[in-house]
Enzyme design. Structure first.
Site, short mmCIF file in Angstrom:
data_model
loop_
_atom_site.label_atom_id
_atom_site.label_comp_id
_atom_site.label_asym_id
_atom_site.label_seq_id
_atom_site.Cartn_x
_atom_site.Cartn_y
_atom_site.Cartn_z
N LYS A 48 0.83 -1.21 0.00
CA LYS A 48 0.00 0.00 0.00
C LYS A 48 0.86 1.26 0.00
CE LYS A 48 -4.59 -1.36 1.25
NZ LYS A 48 -5.85 -0.99 1.88
N LYS B 128 -6.00 -8.36 -8.35
CA LYS B 128 -7.29 -8.56 -7.68
C LYS B 128 -8.31 -7.49 -8.09
CE LYS B 128 -8.04 -7.16 -3.23
NZ LYS B 128 -8.54 -7.12 -1.87
N LYS C 228 -12.45 -2.38 -5.29
CA LYS C 228 -13.43 -1.31 -5.46
C LYS C 228 -12.79 0.07 -5.60
CE LYS C 228 -14.90 -2.21 -0.77
NZ LYS C 228 -13.62 -2.20 -0.04
N1 AQP Z 1 -11.37 -9.51 -5.73
C1 AQP Z 1 -11.81 -10.10 -4.64
N2 AQP Z 1 -12.17 -11.41 -4.69
C2 AQP Z 1 -12.63 -12.02 -3.57
N3 AQP Z 1 -12.77 -11.42 -2.37
C3 AQP Z 1 -12.43 -10.11 -2.28
N4 AQP Z 1 -12.45 -9.24 -1.25
C4 AQP Z 1 -12.01 -8.05 -1.69
N5 AQP Z 1 -11.70 -8.12 -2.99
C5 AQP Z 1 -11.94 -9.39 -3.39
C6 AQP Z 1 -12.91 -9.56 0.10
O1 AQP Z 1 -13.90 -8.61 0.46
C7 AQP Z 1 -13.86 -8.38 1.88
C8 AQP Z 1 -13.94 -6.93 2.18
O2 AQP Z 1 -12.79 -6.30 1.69
P1 AQP Z 1 -12.38 -4.86 2.20
O3 AQP Z 1 -13.31 -3.85 1.69
O4 AQP Z 1 -12.23 -4.86 3.67
O5 AQP Z 1 -10.93 -4.61 1.66
P2 AQP Z 1 -10.15 -5.15 0.44
O6 AQP Z 1 -9.86 -6.60 0.56
O7 AQP Z 1 -8.97 -4.24 0.32
O8 AQP Z 1 -11.18 -4.93 -0.75
P3 AQP Z 1 -11.02 -4.03 -2.00
O9 AQP Z 1 -12.27 -4.12 -2.80
O10 AQP Z 1 -9.74 -4.34 -2.72
O11 AQP Z 1 -10.95 -2.58 -1.35
P4 AQP Z 1 -9.91 -1.43 -1.58
O12 AQP Z 1 -9.92 -1.18 -3.06
O13 AQP Z 1 -10.41 -0.29 -0.78
O14 AQP Z 1 -8.57 -1.91 -1.09
C9 AQP Z 1 -12.59 -9.06 2.38
O15 AQP Z 1 -12.97 -10.26 3.04
C10 AQP Z 1 -11.81 -9.36 1.14
O16 AQP Z 1 -11.01 -10.54 1.27
#
Ligand code: AQP
Length: 340
Positions: free
Chosen positions: A119, A201, A204
């Site tokens: 990050k 991955k 969002k």
């Molecule tokens: N691409 C993915 N496939 C499967 N699971 C996913 N998760 C996130 N992306 C995928 C799972 O969603 C849950 C919530 O995630 P989060 O919002 O706490 O943070 P994250 O993992 O960092 O998700 P994002 O979408 O990638 O957010 P940003 O862009 O803000 O960093 C978790 O259980 C995660 O495993």
């Protein structure tokens, strides 16, 4: 009676950050399973708004998204009576415990966290202290409820291990206080990849709007995004993550929503182009999301209801969390005036 019900129900804590509208990845990898867990476990579902602040947010957007996320979680079938649904910042005890845990965490341990390195590289203009100490707050989120299980993706296993180490160390010095949490891999979870760069991955907060499908996207948008999804030039629908990451990702999505195996999907699209295949993936996705979206619109229209759920969640979570903090404060020697 299921296996988990024959003994004391285990407690699960899951969280999601209000950093954007949840994607199909968040849905398939996490949120979709949450409503299923409530049958066998005592579940706490947390909207992790404090964690979201490690990356700069637009304040008005963060506020709006937090409420929207609560409505979306309710729309997936999470029962706010059976479970505790709450916003992290509504339970100040998380920050209180986080400080105590930070004082029991080594600088070297935090320096080894690979997500911090990733990050920091992604946001070189904002390598803040919160990004560095984020795993301590995450440990507090988990340990404060004595959660037995925490559903984590691969990217979070190092943080869970740290939470276990901090808990074990604290228990060793101050006596048995925290439950050591275990990772939980949901039976029907899958990691979805970016539609634009399928080796990355799906996220969002990705700046490329074509890289993800949002849980709130309408059918036309979903079709358009899948049509643009990066594949390859060999024209065969075949599962091969290494050499055909784009097609394999689309097959994973199709499999999740249709229940078909990879072999069945390969047979279904043998000799047909990617156009047909992408359209089928889009339709299966839209069909799965429409009922959630209809429910989401209905729930979000009633803001008072959403807020009342969050207020109740905050109260119930605080009751549990405050008990732990009070115990920890006593153990580390902080003077509590209402105690003898
Ligand atoms: N691409 C993915 N496939 C499967 N699971 C996913 N998760 C996130 N992306 C995928 C799972 O969603 C849950 C919530 O995630 P989060 O919002 O706490 O943070 P994250 O993992 O960092 O998700 P994002 O979408 O990638 O957010 P940003 O862009 O803000 O960093 C978790 O259980 C995660 O495993």
């Amino acid at each position: 009676m299921s296996e988990a019900q024959t003994e004391k129900r285990k407690r699960i804590l899951s969280g999601i950050q209000p950093t954007g509208t949840p994607t199909l990845g968040n849905y398939v990898g996490a949120v979709r399973n949450w409503a299923l867990l409530q049958k066998d476990y005592d579940c706490l579902y947390m909207i992790a708004d404090l964690h979201a602040l490690t990356v700069r947010q637009v304040p008005a957007d963060l506020r709006r998204r937090t409420r929207e996320l609560a409505a979306l979680l309710l729309a997936t079938g999470i029962d706010p009576v059976k479970n505790v649904l709450f916003v992290q910042s509504h339970v100040p005890a998380h920050c209180e415990l986080s400080w105590i845990l930070a004082c029991n965490t080594q600088f070297g341990e935090l320096s080894r966290m690979t997500q911090f390195k990733d990050k920091s590289a992604k946001h070189p203009d904002n390598v803040n202290g919160g990004l560095f100490t984020y795993p301590v707050l995450m440990a507090a989120d988990i340990l404060i409820y004595n959660a037995d299980l925490v559903p984590v993706g691969q990217d979070q296993t190092q943080h869970l291990e740290l939470a276990r180490n901090i808990a074990g160390r604290f228990n060793g010095v101050y006596g048995d206080t925290f439950t050591l949490p275990e990772g939980y891999v949901p039976a029907a979870g899958a990691k979805l990849m970016s539609l634009a760069e399928p080796t990355k991955k799906m996220s969002k907060s990705d700046t490329n709007l074509n890289s993800f499908v949002l849980m709130t996207d309408d059918k036309d948008t979903i079709v358009r995004k899948f049509k643009r999804a990066v594949t390859d030039s060999d024209g065969q629908v075949r599962f091969d993550r290494e050499n055909k990451p784009g097609v394999s990702n689309l097959m994973t999505i199709y499999s999740v929503f249709t229940g078909k195996t990879m072999e069945e999907i390969e047979a279904e699209f043998a000799g047909r182009g990617y156009g047909d295949f992408k359209l089928a993936v889009a339709e299966a996705t839209a069909d799965a999301l429409v009922p959630v979206q209809t429910e989401y619109d209905r729930i979000l229209a009633d803001k008072d209801y959403v807020d009342s759920v969050l207020r109740d969640g905050a109260e119930r979570a605080s009751r549990l969390a405050n008990r732990t903090v009070s115990k920890v404060y006593r153990k580390v020697g902080l003077l509590q005036l209402d105690r003898h």
